[in-house]
Design a protein around this motif. Structure first.
Motif, PDB file in Angstrom:
ATOM      1  N   ILE A  98       0.778  -1.172  -0.038  1.00  0.00           N
ATOM      2  CA  ILE A  98       0.050   0.035  -0.047  1.00  0.00           C
ATOM      3  C   ILE A  98       0.812   1.315   0.037  1.00  0.00           C
ATOM      4  O   ILE A  98       0.446   2.296  -0.527  1.00  0.00           O
ATOM      5  N   GLY A  99       2.027   1.230   0.599  1.00  0.00           N
ATOM      6  CA  GLY A  99       2.787   2.311   0.663  1.00  0.00           C
ATOM      7  C   GLY A  99       2.948   3.162  -0.377  1.00  0.00           C
ATOM      8  O   GLY A  99       2.897   4.359  -0.769  1.00  0.00           O
ATOM      9  N   PRO A 100       3.497   2.414  -1.525  1.00  0.00           N
ATOM     10  CA  PRO A 100       3.999   3.204  -2.992  1.00  0.00           C
ATOM     11  C   PRO A 100       2.903   3.748  -3.475  1.00  0.00           C
ATOM     12  O   PRO A 100       2.903   4.919  -4.014  1.00  0.00           O
TER      13      PRO A 100
ATOM     14  N   LEU B 178       0.017   4.760  -1.704  1.00  0.00           N
ATOM     15  CA  LEU B 178      -0.375   6.031  -1.246  1.00  0.00           C
ATOM     16  C   LEU B 178       0.475   7.169  -1.599  1.00  0.00           C
ATOM     17  O   LEU B 178       0.152   8.529  -1.370  1.00  0.00           O
ATOM     18  N   ALA B 179       1.751   6.863  -1.687  1.00  0.00           N
ATOM     19  CA  ALA B 179       2.998   8.004  -1.845  1.00  0.00           C
ATOM     20  C   ALA B 179       2.434   8.696  -3.328  1.00  0.00           C
ATOM     21  O   ALA B 179       2.498   9.947  -3.478  1.00  0.00           O
ATOM     22  N   GLY B 180       1.976   8.035  -4.168  1.00  0.00           N
ATOM     23  CA  GLY B 180       1.572   8.327  -5.574  1.00  0.00           C
ATOM     24  C   GLY B 180       0.182   8.848  -5.635  1.00  0.00           C
ATOM     25  O   GLY B 180      -0.125   9.250  -6.803  1.00  0.00           O
ATOM     26  N   ASP B 181      -0.619   8.773  -4.568  1.00  0.00           N
ATOM     27  CA  ASP B 181      -2.001   9.141  -4.625  1.00  0.00           C
ATOM     28  C   ASP B 181      -2.233  10.798  -4.946  1.00  0.00           C
ATOM     29  O   ASP B 181      -1.797  11.525  -4.001  1.00  0.00           O
ATOM     30  N   ASP B 182      -2.591  11.137  -6.199  1.00  0.00           N
ATOM     31  CA  ASP B 182      -2.401  12.566  -6.566  1.00  0.00           C
ATOM     32  C   ASP B 182      -3.473  13.416  -5.629  1.00  0.00           C
ATOM     33  O   ASP B 182      -3.322  14.664  -5.053  1.00  0.00           O
ATOM     34  N   ALA B 183      -4.690  12.811  -5.281  1.00  0.00           N
ATOM     35  CA  ALA B 183      -5.615  13.300  -4.146  1.00  0.00           C
ATOM     36  C   ALA B 183      -5.015  13.796  -2.720  1.00  0.00           C
ATOM     37  O   ALA B 183      -5.361  14.834  -2.296  1.00  0.00           O
ATOM     38  N   SER B 184      -4.538  12.815  -2.200  1.00  0.00           N
ATOM     39  CA  SER B 184      -3.882  12.958  -0.673  1.00  0.00           C
ATOM     40  C   SER B 184      -2.972  11.815  -0.459  1.00  0.00           C
ATOM     41  O   SER B 184      -3.172  10.882   0.094  1.00  0.00           O
ATOM     42  N   ALA B 185      -1.632  12.397  -0.988  1.00  0.00           N
ATOM     43  CA  ALA B 185      -0.518  11.652  -0.833  1.00  0.00           C
ATOM     44  C   ALA B 185      -0.148  11.428   0.746  1.00  0.00           C
ATOM     45  O   ALA B 185      -0.093  12.466   1.299  1.00  0.00           O
ATOM     46  N   ILE B 186       0.147  10.389   0.924  1.00  0.00           N
ATOM     47  CA  ILE B 186       0.819   9.947   2.339  1.00  0.00           C
ATOM     48  C   ILE B 186       2.143   9.172   2.233  1.00  0.00           C
ATOM     49  O   ILE B 186       2.153   8.318   1.357  1.00  0.00           O
TER      50      ILE B 186
ATOM     51  N   PRO C  18     -13.660  -2.447   4.633  1.00  0.00           N
ATOM     52  CA  PRO C  18     -14.391  -2.552   3.385  1.00  0.00           C
ATOM     53  C   PRO C  18     -14.490  -1.160   2.564  1.00  0.00           C
ATOM     54  O   PRO C  18     -14.839  -1.330   1.249  1.00  0.00           O
ATOM     55  N   VAL C  19     -14.556  -0.185   3.162  1.00  0.00           N
ATOM     56  CA  VAL C  19     -14.678   1.277   2.938  1.00  0.00           C
ATOM     57  C   VAL C  19     -13.294   1.798   2.295  1.00  0.00           C
ATOM     58  O   VAL C  19     -13.415   2.521   1.496  1.00  0.00           O
ATOM     59  N   ALA C  20     -12.271   1.442   2.832  1.00  0.00           N
ATOM     60  CA  ALA C  20     -10.905   1.902   2.453  1.00  0.00           C
ATOM     61  C   ALA C  20     -10.542   1.403   1.195  1.00  0.00           C
ATOM     62  O   ALA C  20     -10.549   0.263   0.762  1.00  0.00           O
ATOM     63  N   ALA C  21      -9.883   2.449   0.448  1.00  0.00           N
ATOM     64  CA  ALA C  21      -9.401   1.929  -1.035  1.00  0.00           C
ATOM     65  C   ALA C  21      -8.242   2.929  -1.305  1.00  0.00           C
ATOM     66  O   ALA C  21      -8.183   3.989  -1.118  1.00  0.00           O
ATOM     67  N   VAL C  22      -7.247   2.430  -2.246  1.00  0.00           N
ATOM     68  CA  VAL C  22      -6.466   3.324  -2.972  1.00  0.00           C
ATOM     69  C   VAL C  22      -6.089   2.661  -4.309  1.00  0.00           C
ATOM     70  O   VAL C  22      -6.043   1.390  -4.256  1.00  0.00           O
ATOM     71  N   VAL C  23      -5.896   3.561  -5.290  1.00  0.00           N
ATOM     72  CA  VAL C  23      -6.198   2.968  -6.659  1.00  0.00           C
ATOM     73  C   VAL C  23      -4.557   2.224  -6.765  1.00  0.00           C
ATOM     74  O   VAL C  23      -3.621   2.381  -6.555  1.00  0.00           O
ATOM     75  N   GLY C  24      -5.137   0.842  -7.261  1.00  0.00           N
ATOM     76  CA  GLY C  24      -3.747   0.092  -7.570  1.00  0.00           C
ATOM     77  C   GLY C  24      -3.590  -1.017  -6.562  1.00  0.00           C
ATOM     78  O   GLY C  24      -2.732  -1.813  -6.970  1.00  0.00           O
ATOM     79  N   VAL C  25      -4.252  -1.134  -5.627  1.00  0.00           N
ATOM     80  CA  VAL C  25      -4.174  -1.906  -4.711  1.00  0.00           C
ATOM     81  C   VAL C  25      -5.602  -2.503  -4.245  1.00  0.00           C
ATOM     82  O   VAL C  25      -6.494  -1.702  -3.719  1.00  0.00           O
TER      83      VAL C  25
END
Length: 392
Positions: free
Chosen positions: A27-29, A31-39, A305-312
């Motif tokens: 999940i880390g990579p 989240l780092a590349g999430d344009d909306a809210s990078a973590i 079940p609600v959480a999501a990140v594109v690509g995972v």
């Protein structure tokens, strides 16, 4: 000079058990590349109890002297450092960054900590602990009574062949595996058990593997140690053959059980016949300025079940947990609410998906499914979380 971990974009420090990096690498990579809210997910390793203390109020670097954290930035990683081995890059922990999520192999209460107020406690997948001996030993099982005789400081009993403390190996009180085993044997987790104390599980199992080669005759039967199943399975899959797990016969049980009935299926953990297990425990800060980011990371790790990140997908995280020898709560037929507490029955809801990851025999109705192909046999429904038909 290393970049400061605290200076990274929206850093969330996950601190503690080495069980979690394979999930963070998923999940880390992203989240780092999430344009909306990078973590930026940062990881630093420590033992279970210091990790819990850190999340409740300490600073990350103040417990094990850690100066390096590992962070995920979404770019390909190469190299042979400790961070590179888990798909991350090193950053500097300067002691000013609080641990946002503490990861422990045992309940916070087992570490003497009370959780509430500004921190949240959530349980994760289950991990078992085992007694191990040399691969050449003729012994196949150990009873609870024998284990207590070997390890309890108050015991006046002797349990052959484990009658020489020089060959009895334990960890240290900060270790989650140590505290779980101590609780199972009725020993105060803050007290050292009998035998030689070793600071790491890798040193303990390396010692046993060395003895497997060097000891002669009946000495190989005298060796006893404690180990976690996740690392034991990993070493076995990698071809390590210098140690072997012992079946455990609990007090009052008719016979002893290994965690697995076949292969790495954890069948006896799932049904409660193998009793030495605890969920992973996540202690997260709720009072942080980054509380939303902390919650998002934790939700993804725990397959909310609600959480999501594109690509995972949740199915990928689920499969990673299972392939690392953890049992997600939804695959368990029993549960407990305290360390080595009473087992209560529960209905598993992802058994088919769990067994599909491990490629072990399942019920005929266990089939893959998804939104476009959701036809399941009578008596089954499609669980879209993990892409499998499950019993109604």
């Amino acid at each position: 000079m290393l970049v400061s971990c605290a200076s990274l974009p929206n850093p969330v420090l996950v601190y503690g058990s080495d069980s979690v990096p394979p999930i963070l690498a998923k999940i880390g990579p992203r989240l780092a590349g999430d344009d909306a809210s990078a973590i930026t997910v940062v990881y630093a390793e420590d033992r279970s109890c210091p990790a819990v203390k850190a999340a409740i109020g300490g600073l990350a670097g103040s417990f094990n002297g850690a100066e390096i954290g590992c962070y995920y930035d979404g770019e390909p990683v190469s190299g042979e450092g400790e961070c590179e081995e888990i798909g991350a890059r090193p950053c500097a922990l300067d002691g000013t960054m609080a641990a946002d999520i503490g990861v422990s192999d045992v309940f916070p209460q087992t570490c003497g900590e009370t959780v509430g107020g500004s921190v949240e406690h959530r349980k994760g997948p289950v991990q078992a602990a085992i007694f191990v001996t040399t691969a050449r030993s003729s012994v196949q099982a150990i009873s609870q009574k024998a284990a207590e005789a070997v390890y309890s400081p108050d015991s006046a009993e002797v349990a052959p062949p484990w009658d020489d403390e020089a060959y009895a190996l334990q960890r240290i009180p900060g270790s989650g595996t140590q505290r779980l085993m101590a609780t199972a044997l009725g020993v105060d987790p803050d007290q050292l058990m009998r035998g030689k104390s070793l600071s790491s599980s890798s040193t303990l199992i390396g010692t046993i593997e060395g003895w497997n080669e060097s000891l002669k005759g009946a000495e190989v039967d005298k060796v006893l140690g404690i180990y976690d199943v996740s690392n034991a399975d990993r070493r076995t899959k990698d071809g390590k053959v210098g140690f072997r797990a012992l079946a455990f016969k609990a007090e009052g049980a008719d016979c002893g059980f290994l965690p697995d009935a076949s292969g790495y299926d954890k069948a006896h953990v799932r049904d409660g016949q193998y009793p030495i297990w605890s969920p992973l425990h996540f202690v997260a800060r709720k009072d942080s300025p980054r509380s939303k980011e902390i919650k998002r990371v934790l939700d993804l790790v725990l397959m909310d079940p609600v959480a999501a990140v594109v690509g995972v997908s949740r199915a990928e995280v689920f499969a990673t947990w299972v392939s690392r020898s953890f049992v997600p709560e939804c695959a368990m037929a029993v549960q407990r609410d305290s360390e080595m507490g009473a087992l209560t029955p529960t209905t598993p809801t992802c058994t088919c998906a769990f067994e599909a990851v491990l490629k072990v025999a399942s019920a005929p109705g266990c089939k893959p499914c998804d939104e476009s192909s959701s036809a399941c046999d009578e008596g089954y429904h499609c669980d879209y979380r993990f892409g499998s038909c499950e019993p109604n």
